[in-house]
Design a protein around this motif. Structure first.
Motif, short mmCIF file in Angstrom:
data_model
loop_
_atom_site.label_atom_id
_atom_site.label_comp_id
_atom_site.label_asym_id
_atom_site.label_seq_id
_atom_site.Cartn_x
_atom_site.Cartn_y
_atom_site.Cartn_z
N LEU A 1 0.83 -1.21 0.00
CA LEU A 1 0.00 0.00 0.00
C LEU A 1 0.86 1.25 0.00
O LEU A 1 0.52 2.25 -0.66
CB LEU A 1 -0.92 0.01 1.22
N GLN A 2 1.97 1.23 0.74
CA GLN A 2 2.84 2.41 0.80
C GLN A 2 3.47 2.69 -0.56
O GLN A 2 3.73 3.86 -0.89
CB GLN A 2 3.94 2.19 1.85
N ARG B 1 -3.94 5.60 -0.86
CA ARG B 1 -3.72 6.73 0.06
C ARG B 1 -4.95 6.92 0.95
O ARG B 1 -4.82 7.12 2.17
CB ARG B 1 -3.46 7.99 -0.77
N LEU C 1 -5.13 4.14 3.73
CA LEU C 1 -4.19 4.34 4.84
C LEU C 1 -4.63 5.50 5.74
O LEU C 1 -4.53 5.42 6.97
CB LEU C 1 -2.79 4.58 4.30
N ARG D 1 -5.83 5.32 9.79
CA ARG D 1 -5.31 6.21 10.83
C ARG D 1 -6.45 6.94 11.56
O ARG D 1 -6.46 7.01 12.79
CB ARG D 1 -4.33 7.21 10.22
N ASP E 1 1.56 6.23 14.87
CA ASP E 1 1.71 5.21 13.85
C ASP E 1 2.44 3.99 14.41
O ASP E 1 3.28 4.11 15.30
CB ASP E 1 2.50 5.76 12.65
N THR F 1 -0.13 -1.06 9.48
CA THR F 1 -0.48 -0.78 8.08
C THR F 1 0.39 -1.55 7.09
O THR F 1 0.35 -1.28 5.89
CB THR F 1 -0.37 0.72 7.78
N ASP G 1 -4.91 -4.39 1.95
CA ASP G 1 -5.99 -3.76 2.70
C ASP G 1 -6.66 -4.76 3.66
O ASP G 1 -6.91 -4.45 4.82
CB ASP G 1 -7.01 -3.11 1.76
N VAL H 1 -4.33 -5.49 6.57
CA VAL H 1 -4.26 -4.37 7.51
C VAL H 1 -5.49 -4.36 8.41
O VAL H 1 -5.38 -4.22 9.64
CB VAL H 1 -4.12 -3.04 6.75
N SER I 1 8.20 -0.29 9.61
CA SER I 1 7.68 0.34 8.40
C SER I 1 8.65 1.38 7.87
O SER I 1 8.85 1.51 6.66
CB SER I 1 6.32 1.00 8.68
N CYS J 1 4.77 11.47 9.95
CA CYS J 1 4.23 10.25 10.56
C CYS J 1 4.55 10.17 12.04
O CYS J 1 3.75 9.68 12.84
CB CYS J 1 4.79 9.01 9.85
#
Length: 605
Positions: free
Chosen positions: A229-230, A238, A241, A245, A256, A260, A264, A267, A461, A531
């Protein structure tokens, strides 16, 4: 996996734990393996937890999808940024190099070390077979696992200590511990794969060299699966995520962490597993049979079954939401684009009024709790990324020089093709890239110590992000070099002339690399400083500032678009002021680093 023998007497009914959990967590899933299963109820955990999670999470997701569409359209219509990347973007998808070979695995009942043939696929899946021939014949693997969220341990004592702390004995419990094969047979070159919510996998290699090769390959697969995802540029990624949060902030969790990492569905599963873990421990550990490490293994198997059930429910729920998501994105595009100017002007007006209102408490918070530590975190991040990118440049230079030497040596066409192929594979070679990746690993402890006081526990991460950055820049530089070399090399050139042309290409690529690495470094540091500090500042201002937001809400509600919310504008205010602090510190640290370089040490080409 059926676990009746472990849980007989705990649940009072003889049923496969996986089927039971599917009913428990996902009451809409009734058909499992062709059998109609009635839902069971147990004080272990309320039924329908996945459905409840989705019901609470999807409104956040819809709102962030709208915000992402507004953000994307505003970027398209706003002032264009200066020319971006100078390197060509590699067309090769992120992957890991397939790795395979014989290992031994601790498996069976009772567990025993048994020979297997293991294969790490390019997408980060690990499979194992009884024999090499089964793999070569395309047979079904004996077992497989997706590596998301795992950690590789190569110390037997470290793994045994983890088991001892994973499932401590209840007070006053003195059950006799059964013989432990891990203790009876010390392993010389172990590879333990540990996951907080999944079964553990125990392998052993024949030599230290084989162990190292597998460790690097497995770590690459874990990172590939974790940062999907990152790495994505899609607005939906985007939005997802950001929605995670915000959802967790609504539950009171600011800061954080590594939740994540993964797809999806993975997560969402990790989010729910963390919510369920205290109840799972309280309800099941007292009645869990076994002692010592056998009990810890039984606990890990239970968590694995729960994780599988939750993941199945989360995957089903997100697939069901997919058509709605596509329709929503199309509708948002149609409704936001015609009114985007009006929406952005309104946003700026509200943002200005809101900033004036929160400026005092915000500045006070930053002075008291952020300003003293921000330069230290910035300097550590900056030095980490600079060391990593310097290692990438060194490795890239060595690869280009090696090709030039082979050309000057009048090699055979077969040998030259092999060298060109090896150069093109450099970004995916775990042994070569380890010289770059370890720079981020070395800073893990220091970064954790600096960031944890601010509620940031996402060091894994962060390290993965730095390693992804190194791999992507290497891939882009390699692709650029090969294309420029292909354009300038012709059959009319002899070996010396071709080598001279490659020298010119080498200089051009290094200049492009330095330009792109500087931009990437700034984006990386800005992103991770946000973050670390943004959730902390939001948590500090939760009581003093957020209570005043309703008085600004009328103007925003008048727009009638989910893309514009007072909470989103409030967060933009905090982010903007924090970014000013970050920019100031990044520039200060960069100038300090430039001044501290000794004459002749510059890497400029």
């Amino acid at each position: 996996m059926e676990l009746e023998h472990v849980f007989w007497g705990n649940f009072g009914v003889r049923i496969g734990i996986r089927k039971w959990l599917l009913c428990l967590f996902c009451p809409h899933l009734r058909q499992v393996g062709g059998d109609l299963i009635q839902p069971l109820h147990h004080p272990f955990v309320p039924a329908g937890q996945v459905d409840t999670l989705l019901r609470n999470f999807l409104p956040c997701y819809r709102g962030q999808l709208a915000a992402s569409v507004l953000w994307q359209i505003s970027r398209e219509l706003g002032p264009q940024e200066p020319a971006g990347c100078q390197l060509l973007h590699s067309k090769k998808l992120p992957r890991v190099r397939e790795h395979r070979g014989p290992l031994t695995q601790l498996q069976g009942h009772p567990p025993q070390w048994q020979p297997i043939f293991c294969v790490l696929r390019g997408d980060g899946r690990l499979e194992w077979f009884r024999h090499r021939e089964e793999y070569e014949n395309g047979d079904r693997p004996l077992g497989s696992v997706v590596l998301t969220g795992y950690t590789v341990l190569t110390s037997q004592s470290e793994y045994l200590h983890l088991l001892d702390t994973l499932c401590p004995e209840p007070s006053g419990h003195h059950a006799q511990e059964e013989p432990d094969p891990l203790l009876e047979m010390p392993v010389s070159f172990p590879l333990f794969l540990q996951h907080p919510f999944r079964r553990h996998l125990c392998f052993s290699a024949a030599t230290a060299e084989v162990q190292r090769a597998w460790r690097l390959a497995l770590q690459g697969g874990i990172r590939l699966r974790g940062t999907v995802l990152q790495r994505s540029q899609a607005p939906a990624a985007r939005a997802f995520l950001d929605a995670i949060r915000l959802y967790r902030q609504q539950q009171g969790h600011f800061g954080d962490d590594d939740v994540t990492l993964g797809s999806d569905a993975e997560v969402l599963t990790a989010v729910l597993m963390r919510e369920l873990l205290p109840a799972l421990r309280a309800q099941t550990l007292p009645g869990l049979r076994g002692a010592g490490r056998a009990r810890a293994w039984a606990w890990a198997k239970l968590l694995d079954a729960v994780h599988a059930a939750v993941l199945a429910g989360a995957s089903t729920g997100l697939r069901a939401f997919q058509p709605e998501k596509e329709e929503l994105l199309a509708a948002l595009e149609k409704t936001i684009r015609p009114d985007v100017d009006q929406m952005l002007k309104l946003r700026e007006r509200v943002l200005g009024r809101l900033q004036a209102n929160v400026q005092g408490p915000l500045e006070s918070c930053l002075r008291r709790k952020v300003d003293a530590q921000l330069p230290r975190v910035t300097q550590t991040l900056l030095s980490t990324v600079e060391a990593e990118l310097k290692a990438v440049q060194t490795l890239l230079t060595q690869g280009m020089d090696r090709l030039s030497r082979h050309l000057r040596g009048s090699p055979s066409s077969t040998r030259l093709r092999k060298e060109v192929y090896s150069f093109g594979e450099m970004p995916w070679d775990p042994e070569l890239m380890q010289t770059c990746y370890r720079e981020a690993e070395r800073s893990r402890g220091r970064l954790g110590q600096l960031a944890e006081p601010f509620g940031f526990f996402g060091t894994q991460s962060l390290v993965f992000g730095a390693q992804d950055l190194a791999q992507q820049l290497m891939a882009d530089a390699v692709a650029t070099f090969l294309q420029l070399a292909d354009q300038c090399l012709t059959t009319a050139l002899d070996c010396d002339q071709a080598a001279q042309q490659l020298e010119k290409v080498r200089g051009r690529v290094l200049k492009k690399f330095q330009s792109d690495s500087g931009s990437a470094r700034r984006r990386f540091i800005h992103g991770w400083l946000l973050c670390i500090f943004l959730p902390f500042v939001l948590s500090q201002l939760e009581l003093s500032c957020k209570a005043e937001l309703p008085e600004f809400e009328g103007d925003v509600l008048a727009v009638g678009s989910p893309a514009l919310t007072i909470e989103g504008i409030y967060e933009d205010v905090i982010r903007g002021v924090l970014l000013q602090r970050i920019n100031r510190d990044v520039e200060t640290e960069a100038q300090r680093g430039t001044c501290s370089r000794q004459p002749g040490s510059s890497t400029e080409v």
